[in-house]
Design an enzyme around this catalytic site. Structure first.
Site, PDB file in Angstrom:
ATOM      1  N   GLU A 537      15.596  37.796  21.409  1.00  0.00           N
ATOM      2  CA  GLU A 537      15.331  38.919  22.311  1.00  0.00           C
ATOM      3  C   GLU A 537      16.306  40.022  21.914  1.00  0.00           C
ATOM      4  OE1 GLU A 537      12.861  38.961  24.357  1.00  0.00           O
ATOM      5  OE2 GLU A 537      12.330  36.839  24.168  1.00  0.00           O
ATOM      6  N   HIS A 676       9.112  34.837  27.035  1.00  0.00           N
ATOM      7  CA  HIS A 676      10.056  35.945  27.044  1.00  0.00           C
ATOM      8  C   HIS A 676      11.459  35.540  27.412  1.00  0.00           C
ATOM      9  CE1 HIS A 676       7.068  38.675  25.778  1.00  0.00           C
ATOM     10  NE2 HIS A 676       6.308  38.411  26.804  1.00  0.00           N
ATOM     11  N   ASP A 681      10.019  31.120  24.070  1.00  0.00           N
ATOM     12  CA  ASP A 681       9.111  31.592  23.028  1.00  0.00           C
ATOM     13  C   ASP A 681       9.212  30.731  21.775  1.00  0.00           C
ATOM     14  OD1 ASP A 681       8.267  33.479  24.702  1.00  0.00           O
ATOM     15  OD2 ASP A 681       8.914  35.225  23.540  1.00  0.00           O
TER      16      ASP A 681
END
Lengths: 721, 121
Positions: A537, A676, A681
């Site tokens: 992320e 997310h 993920d």
């Protein structure tokens, strides 16, 4: 109905042959006549042709029809039926579960069919037997594996099994904890970069040490040592400065009694603390001895001087002062030593950590079973973890309780557990009658006997084993009397071995035969490669414009299995603000990354986690740009092969419009949770990847090289890069 | 002339008694409080005998002993090591670096006196 050409031909053949035969006879007959006779025959027969000509034709036709009918019967019996039989038998050969042949045809054919059916039946039952045996055997193996897994999980020692290449085939929860302590990586890796199925043990233990131990083991085997005597022991330091005591046992194939090894099992002990404690104790002892000697020397010399009769008062005072000085110095030294070592001296007995409430419940059950007397345990500190020998302690409690029941005729028994500083009070309480001090002392120091079982230990022995104390106390105001046990409280975080859910995969014996190292990277089969599936992320889309990684999540696939137990989940301090727009996506706020490692600290851990594996990600080019951009600051390069589930999906389903992770997951029937977050993920990507592998095989994509090539050529690859 | 003797020990409480005793025996007594002082005193004053403590701050008795044996000027100085280090390895080291005798603390002053007399004889 289909017309059988062979049948038609064979039916017409006899008529044709008969016609030819008759015509030939007529011709031959004519040839034997002289011209005059020929003319006479023609003259006689010629006028008869219009009137009687049909007669021989009909005669022939009848014969031809008859012959055709006979031929058709013969054909059916000797050509068509065997052909059908052959077909049906072929089918039986191909598929053992096909139905039996239908008996038909003549008696001989029926016998033949029966014989074939018998053969097929025998084969079917043989196959069923085989299948049953295989199923039983694999159930047995699976059971043994499960038992082994359960045993390993509960084992109080770290166990790691490796093949001869040092690849880890099995490890247990204990070793997982051990490696977590050995790990120098930030918390998010939790030692998973060191220990994992298929990883190399050489990351922790010097290969030379292992090689030396293996040599020792082989030498002992060659000399004919038994299973227990061939193991080798050594102590080794780890890169993080821990001392490990290692015991190595060889894995030998059971069948042959040759010396060949297939692998080894390591029992690991972290003796760093033990060693330090020993060293500290030794040092203290040495210091005490030497300091005492010096003191005694000064005192002795001073006392010797005091023996001189001709000393004046001042000299006498001086030597007295020396003695007094040294005595007080020694007292001070001893006091300091006692204070510093009381904790160390407390116990040598192996104690286990146990929730106090569990101990009391077990003790109450035992007392009720032994005495038939209910025991109340109302005042229990449910947060207390004790460090105890629970068996001996429960035995002691049960023994005292049975003595009380005998002495006081059904007293009202209670047990209580409360915290007392860094120790715990465990009280066995009774109401009403006081007892004579001698009796109570006798109970504490005499050997314990409950029913027929006699223990060599006394209550006091048990207590001393815990470095604790036990005494008798009276609360006269409430007329309560109790034995109070002073017990050690567990230090540090208790080990919670009762994790819910399924046990993670800690073993994979198929790796025994793993040989991926022998192939060129691109020739390795997709199903045999170890993968690191990861996701990041980030604060935004462009590392060059200053966007940073906020979180790295990764999991592993080894031997076609997703290892959910071996994950990396690391928040990263981006050392910049986190744009509000991106928080909408990943939900990571600046207070969550405060105190987390920077990317320069986090990436090396991830690099170690991913070593010797192929990287897999979804739209992985995005993540790789960030990793590449951080090579300079982190000092690690990610130069291993990379696979992209987005591209592979477009290889498998070129006509689908969307290859987003959600779309692929839905298409392949993967349920996604925790989207997310980087780890969520990564796990979803890993599951998608595993589902893609068989689809790739259907397209004749078997090796890493083929997969990379196909991905390069895919529509999406051409579109995007 | 009276024999010169150096007591090198960082423990004042033992020095008090040793100094008193040696003086009573008629020796000229020098005192050093650490290894460095001891070595300087040996080089400057050339005592016949050194009562050398093994454990002193800075330069240890072992170091002093080594330095003395390496120094041609003073290498014949007699050295009696008096030390609280009583392990046989320590004794071996003391003899190894060149001490003429080694006494482990505590000791009786009578034994010490006897040893000193022997060594100066």
């Amino acid at each position: 109905m289909k017309v059988d050409r062979h049948l038609v031909l064979s039916m017409l053949a006899p008529g044709a042959a008969l016609a030819a035969w008759l015509a030939l006879g007529g011709v031959l007959l004519r040839m034997t006549l002289d011209p005059g006779q020929r003319a006479a025959v023609d003259a006689v027969l010629g006028p008869l042709v219009p009137s009687h000509g049909m007669l021989p034709v009909l005669w022939w036709l009848t014969a031809a029809a008859l012959a055709a009918w006979v031929t058709s019967r013969l054909y059916e019996a000797h050509v068509a039926a065997p052909a059908r039989l052959a077909d049906a038998t072929e089918m039986l050969i191909g598929d053992a579960t096909a139905p039996d042949l239908v008996p038909q045809g003549g008696a001989a054919t029926r016998d033949l069919i029966e014989a074939i059916n018998g053969l097929a039946g025998a084969r079917r039952s043989l196959q069923e037997d085989m299948a049953r045996l295989v199923a039983e055997a694999s159930r047995g193996v699976a059971e043994q594996r499960d038992q082994l897994g359960a045993l390993m999980a509960e084992l109080n020692q770290s166990v790691v099994a490796c093949n001869l290449d040092g690849r880890i085939l099995l490890y247990n929860e204990r070793s997982r904890q051990l490696f977590r302590r050995l790990s120098r990586a930030p918390q998010g890796a939790a030692g998973a970069e060191l220990i994992g199925l298929g990883r190399s043990i050489y990351g922790v233990i010097d290969p030379a040490m292992i090689a030396h131990a293996l040599e020792t083991v082989e030498r002992r085997i060659a000399r004919g040592g038994g299973a227990t005597t061939v193991s080798a022991r050594f102590v080794t330091g780890t890169p993080a400065g821990h001392l490990l005591r290692v015991s190595m046992a060889p894995v030998r194939p059971a069948a042959s009694d040759g010396p060949a090894l297939t692998g080894f099992v390591l029992l690991l002990d972290d003796i760093t603390d033990e060693y330090q404690a020993h060293s500290r104790r030794d040092l203290q002892l040495l210091e005490l001895t030497e300091a005492s000697r010096a003191s005694f020397a000064s005192m002795q010399a001073a006392l010797d001087m005091l023996d001189y009769s001709d000393l004046d008062a001042e000299e006498r005072d001086r030597f007295h002062k020396v003695v007094r000085d040294e005595v007080s110095a020694m007292s001070a030294r001893l006091a300091a030593l006692a204070a510093s070592t009381s904790q160390d001296l407390m116990t040598r007995w192996p104690l286990q950590e146990m929730l106090g409430a569990d101990l009391l419940a077990a003790a109450a059950r035992r007392i009720e079973a032994d005495t038939g007397q209910p025991v109340a345990s109302d005042d229990v500190d449910g947060t207390l973890w004790l460090s105890i020998d629970s068996f001996a302690l429960i035995q002691a409690l049960a023994f005292l309780a049975s003595r009380l029941v005998e002495a006081f005729d059904r007293p009202d028994l209670r047990i209580r557990l409360t915290r007392a500083g860094n120790r715990a009070h465990l009280d066995l309480i009774w109401a009403g009658e006081d007892a004579r001090a001698e009796t109570l002392t006798g109970w504490q120091t005499g050997a314990m006997q409950v029913g027929d079982t006699r223990s060599p230990l006394s209550v006091r022995d048990v207590v001393e084993r815990h470095g604790g104390e036990v005494w008798f106390e009276r609360d006269r105001a409430c007329e309560l009397y109790f034995f109070r046990f002073l017990l050690p409280v567990a230090t540090g975080e208790p080990v919670d071995s009762s994790r819910g859910g399924s046990r993670p995969e800690y073993y994979d014996f198929d790796l025994f035969a793993a040989s991926e190292g022998s192939r060129a990277p691109d020739d390795r089969l997709l199903g045999e490669i170890a993968y690191t599936v990861f996701d990041t992320e980030t604060t935004g889309l462009d590392p060059v414009q200053g966007d940073e990684i906020l979180q790295i999540g990764a999991t592993r696939i080894v031997n076609g299995k997703l290892l959910r137990g071996e994950c990396l989940d690391q928040l990263v301090d981006p050392q910049r603000n986190i744009p509000e727009a991106s928080i909408q996506i990943h939900g990571i706020r600046s207070e969550m990354v405060r105190g987390q490692p920077t990317i320069a600290e986090a990436l090396p851990a991830f690099h170690a986690f991913a070593s010797d594996t192929v990287l897999v990600g979804h739209n992985v080019a995005f993540d790789m740009r960030f990793l590449k951009f951080k090579e300079a600051v982190s000092g690690v390069r990610f130069d291993q092969p990379v696979l992209d589930t987005l591209l592979l999906s477009s290889v498998v389903h070129p006509n689908e419009a969307s290859h987003s992770l959600d779309a692929i997951a839905a298409r392949l029937g993967v349920t996604v949770s925790g989207r997310h977050t980087a780890l969520g993920d990564a796990l979803a990507t890993a599951e998608v990847f595993l589902k893609l592998l068989p689809l790739l095989r259907q397209q004749n994509i078997f090796t890493l090289g083929q997969a990379r090539e196909a991905a390069q050529e895919s529509y999406y690859a051409r579109l995007r890069y | 002339m009276s024999l010169k003797l150096l007591i090198a020990d960082d423990e004042p409480n033992i020095v008090v008694s040793l100094e008193f005793m040696m003086k009573r025996e008629g020796y000229e007594v020098l005192v050093a409080r650490d290894g460095r002082q001891a070595l300087e005193a040996i080089r400057r004053e050339r005592p016949q005998l050194v009562l050398l403590d093994a454990m002193m701050p800075g330069m240890s008795g072992f170091d002093v002993c080594e330095a003395v044996r390496a120094d041609e000027q003073v290498r014949d100085t007699r050295i009696l090591m008096l030390t609280a280090k009583g392990r046989d390895t320590d004794v071996a080291r003391g003899v190894g670096v060149g001490a003429d005798a080694y006494m482990t603390k505590p000791f009786s002053t009578r034994d010490l006196m006897q040893k000193v007399r022997e060594m100066l004889a």
